[in-house]
Design a protein around this motif. Structure first.
Motif, short mmCIF file in Angstrom:
data_model
loop_
_atom_site.label_atom_id
_atom_site.label_comp_id
_atom_site.label_asym_id
_atom_site.label_seq_id
_atom_site.Cartn_x
_atom_site.Cartn_y
_atom_site.Cartn_z
N GLY A 44 0.70 -1.36 -0.03
CA GLY A 44 -0.04 0.08 0.03
C GLY A 44 0.69 1.23 0.05
O GLY A 44 1.54 1.41 -0.77
N ASP A 45 0.47 2.22 1.05
CA ASP A 45 1.21 3.37 1.00
C ASP A 45 2.46 3.30 2.26
O ASP A 45 2.74 4.42 2.70
N THR A 46 2.98 2.24 2.27
CA THR A 46 4.10 2.09 3.34
C THR A 46 5.06 3.11 2.89
O THR A 46 5.71 3.71 4.08
N THR A 47 5.56 3.20 1.89
CA THR A 47 6.90 3.91 1.61
C THR A 47 6.64 5.40 2.06
O THR A 47 7.46 6.07 2.69
N ASP A 48 5.28 5.91 1.76
CA ASP A 48 5.00 7.15 2.15
C ASP A 48 4.60 7.25 3.63
O ASP A 48 5.23 8.35 4.24
N GLU A 49 4.29 6.50 4.14
CA GLU A 49 4.03 6.29 5.75
C GLU A 49 5.43 6.44 6.49
O GLU A 49 5.86 7.02 7.29
N LEU A 50 6.51 5.65 5.94
CA LEU A 50 7.77 5.63 6.39
C LEU A 50 8.45 7.16 6.13
O LEU A 50 9.33 7.35 7.10
N LEU A 51 8.33 7.71 5.04
CA LEU A 51 8.63 8.96 4.98
C LEU A 51 8.14 9.84 5.89
O LEU A 51 8.77 10.85 6.32
N ASP A 52 6.88 9.74 6.01
CA ASP A 52 6.12 10.59 7.21
C ASP A 52 6.87 10.49 8.46
O ASP A 52 7.22 11.52 9.23
N LEU A 53 7.11 9.23 8.70
CA LEU A 53 7.67 8.84 10.15
C LEU A 53 8.97 9.38 10.19
O LEU A 53 9.25 9.88 11.38
N ALA A 54 9.75 9.34 9.12
CA ALA A 54 11.03 10.01 9.28
C ALA A 54 11.13 11.40 9.58
O ALA A 54 11.74 12.06 10.47
N ALA A 55 10.16 12.03 8.80
CA ALA A 55 9.95 13.70 8.94
C ALA A 55 9.75 14.05 10.15
O ALA A 55 9.76 15.10 10.74
N ASP A 56 8.74 13.16 10.93
CA ASP A 56 8.23 13.45 12.37
C ASP A 56 9.59 13.43 13.22
O ASP A 56 9.38 13.79 14.48
N CYS A 57 10.43 12.57 13.18
CA CYS A 57 11.59 12.24 13.88
C CYS A 57 12.65 13.42 13.77
O CYS A 57 13.07 13.87 14.70
N THR A 58 12.90 13.80 12.45
CA THR A 58 14.00 14.67 12.14
C THR A 58 13.59 15.58 11.02
O THR A 58 13.11 14.86 10.13
N PRO A 59 13.86 16.84 10.81
CA PRO A 59 13.48 17.90 9.47
C PRO A 59 14.21 17.08 8.25
O PRO A 59 13.58 16.95 7.11
N ILE A 60 15.57 16.93 8.28
CA ILE A 60 16.22 16.38 7.08
C ILE A 60 17.00 15.06 7.40
O ILE A 60 18.03 15.06 7.97
N PRO A 61 16.37 13.88 7.29
CA PRO A 61 16.80 12.47 7.55
C PRO A 61 18.18 12.48 6.85
O PRO A 61 18.17 12.79 5.63
N ALA A 62 19.01 11.63 7.35
CA ALA A 62 20.15 11.33 6.87
C ALA A 62 20.08 10.36 5.58
O ALA A 62 19.41 9.29 5.90
#
Ligand code: ADP
Ligand code: ASP
Ligand code: MG
Length: 425
Positions: A44-62
Motif C-alpha cells: 500500500g502506502d508504506t513508503t509514504d508512511e515511512l517517509l512521514d515517520l522519518a519527517a516526524d523524527c527529524t527535519p532532514i533525515p540522513a
C-alpha cells in the motif's frame, strides 16, 4: 517453458487478502510450467508512511538511514508473499535487492543500476522455486551501503532483472488495466491503449504518467525488453510497451496516432531570474551556476529584453525538491551574474501531450493553445520536442487542463475507466 518476470505494485499487495490473490496468480503461472521471478513493492502506502515517520523524527533525515528505512517496506511484502506461496505448496524464496545482485551507484534516494548479478535468483529457479525480489533497492560496491532507486523504482528492478535473466516476458501488474490515454483518476473517460511505443511511453513517463517508472522504460528500450502493463485485479490483457527491437505486436503497418496521450505533474517549480543584462554569455553563466547543483532543468524561457534597460528575464523549471539549492546557488552568485530579482513559484503544473504522429501532422500546437484558451487557462511557458508539446499553467488548473485537452484531441472513451485500488498517493 518460459521465464516470466512479474512485478506487483503497492496497491496489489496492500493487505493479506491482496497478497493471497497475487500469490494465486503467481502459483498459476508457475504450475503451467513457467519459471517465475517476482518483484514486489512495499504494501500500500508504506513508503509514504515511512517517509512521514522519518519527517516526524527529524527535519532532514540522513540519506543513508532513509534508504535503510525505506528498503524495509519491500522486505515486508517479499517475505509475506514468499511464505504465502509456500503455504500454497509451491517452493518460493525471497531476496533483498542486494542478494539479488542489483548493484548500483552510491547515490542514496536516486541510485542507478550499474550491474545485475542475479546468481542467487538463477539458483532458486534451477531448484524449481519462485524467486521473489524486493523492488526499488540495491547495493553499492563503492560505499558498501544499501541504496534505493527513487520513487516508483520497483518497475526498474523488474526490467533490469528481466534483461539480466533474458526473460521471455516482463509483466508489470498495477491497479488499472494498463496504460491509458491519461491518468484515469483525473479523467474518468481515459481510454486504455493496447500497444504503445517505448518512445511515446518515455515521453509520457517523463511528463508525469507514473504508471511506469521513467528509468524502467529507458532500460526496457535499451535492452529490448517488451513490457506488459496489466491489472492484478482483472484478467484483462493490458498494454504492450514495444521497443524498436521487439516491434509493434500487430506488425509494421500500424499507423501512429497523432496524439497518444496526455500527462501532467505538479511537482515542478518555476524559477525566474529577473533583470539579467542582455549580453552574450549571461545564460551560460547562469546555467553553469545551476548545473553545479546537479538540478534537473526542464523548460527554459528567455523573454525579449526591455528596450530602455537592455535587461531580460530568464525562467526555467526544476523539480520542487531541488528548488531550494538552485535559488541558494543563484543568490550566492547574484553579484557576479548581475541580475536584479529572483522569483520562486511552486504553484505551477506541467501538462504534456504526446504522440508519434505529431512528426507528420501540423497544427497540433494551435489546437492545444485554442483548447486551453477556450477553457480560460493561461499558458505560462511552452516547450516542444519531436513528439511532445508541454505547457506550464497554474497548479490548481492542472486537472481541468488535462480533461480539456483529452477531450479536444478526441481521446475520450465511451465508458469510464476502472480504477481497482490505490489511493493515488
Ligand atoms: P504501482 O503501485 O502498481 O506501481 P502506481 O501508483 O505507481 O502503481 O501507478 C499506477 C497509477 O498510475 C494508476 O493508478 C494511475 O492513477 C496512474 N497513472 C498516471 N497516468 C497514467 C496513465 N497514462 N495510464 C494509467 N495509469 C496512469
Ligand atoms: N515502494 C516504492 C515507492 O513507493 C517503490 C515502488 O513502489 O516502486 O516509491
Ligand atoms: Mg509505480
Amino acid at each position: 517453458m518460459a521465464l516470466i518476470v512479474q512485478k506487483f505494485g503497492g496497491s496489489s499487495v496492500a493487505d493479506a487478502e491482496s497478497i493471497k490473490r497475487v500469490a494465486k496468480r503467481i502459483v498459476e503461472t508457475r504450475r503451467t510450467g513457467n519459471d517465475v521471478v517476482v518483484v514486489v513493492s512495499a504494501m500500500g502506502d508504506t513508503t509514504d508512511e515511512l517517509l512521514d515517520l522519518a519527517a516526524d523524527c527529524t527535519p532532514i533525515p540522513a540519506p543513508r538511514e532513509l534508504d535503510m528505512l525505506l528498503t524495509s517496506g519491500e522486505r515486508i511484502s517479499m517475505a509475506l508473499l514468499a511464505m504465502t506461496i509456500k503455504g500454497m505448496g509451491v517452493e518460493a524464496l525471497s531476496f533483498t535487492g542486494s542478494q539479488a545482485g542489483m548493484i548500483t551507484t552510491p547515490d542514496h534516494g536516486s541510485a542507478k543500476i550499474v550491474d545485475v548479478t542475479p546468481g542467487r535468483v538463477r539458483e532458486a529457479l534451477d531448484e524449481g522455486a519462485v524467486a521473489i525480489v524486493a523492488g526499488f533497492q540495491g547495493f553499492s560496491r563503492d560505499s558498501r551501503d544499501i541504496t534505493t532507486l527513487g520513487r516508483g523504482g520497483s518497475d526498474t528492478t523488474a526490467v533490469a532483472l528481466a534483461a539480466a535473466l533474458d526473460a521471455d516476458r516482463c509483466e508489470i501488474y498495477t491497479d488499472v488495466d494498463g496504460v491509458f490515454t491519461t491518468d484515469p483518476r483525473v479523467a474518468p473517460l481515459a481510454k486504455k491503449i493496447d500497444a504503445i511505443s517505448s518512445e511515446e511511453m518515455l515521453e509520457l513517463a517523463a511528463s508525469g504518467a507514473k504508471v511506469l517508472h521513467l528509468r524502467a522504460v529507458e532500460y526496457a528500450r535499451r535492452h529490448g525488453v517488451e513490457l506488459h502493463v496489466r491489472s492484478s485485479f482483472s484478467g484483462e490483457p493490458g498494454t504492450v510497451v514495444y521497443t524498436p527491437k521487439t516491434g509493434h505486436p500487430k506488425g509494421d503497418l500500424v499507423e501512429d496516432s497523432v496524439i497518444t496521450g496526455v500527462a501532467a505533474e505538479a511537482s515542478e517549480a518555476k524559477i525566474t531570474v529577473g533583470g539579467v543584462p542582455d549580453i552574450p554569455g549571461k545564460a551560460a553563466q547562469i546555467f553553469e551556476v545551476v548545473a553545479k547543483t546537479n538540478a534537473n532543468i526542464d523548460i527554459i524561457v528567455q523573454n525579449i529584453s526591455a528596450a530602455d534597460t537592455n535587461r531580460t528575464d530568464i525562467s526555467f523549471t526544476v523539480p520542487m525538491g531541488e528548488g531550494r539549492k538552485v535559488t541558494e546557488a543563484l543568490e550566492a552568485a547574484r553579484e557576479e551574474l548581475g541580475f536584479e530579482t529572483l522569483l520562486y513559484d511552486d504553484q505551477i503544473a506541467k501538462i504534456a501531450v504526446v504522440g508519434a504522429g505529431m512528426r507528420t501532422s501540423s497544427g497540433v500546437s494551435a489546437q492545444l493553445f485554442r483548447a486551453l484558451y477556450e477553457a480560460g487557462i493561461n499558458i505560462e511557458m511552452i516547450s516542444t520536442s519531436e513528439i511532445r508539446i508541454s505547457v506550464v499553467t497554474r497548479a490548481d488548473l492542472m486537472e481541468k487542463a488535462v480533461r480539456v485537452l483529452h477531450t479536444a484531441f478526441g481521446l475520450d472513451a465511451e465508458e469510464t475507466a476502472t480504477v481497482y485500488a490505490g489511493t493515488g498517493r
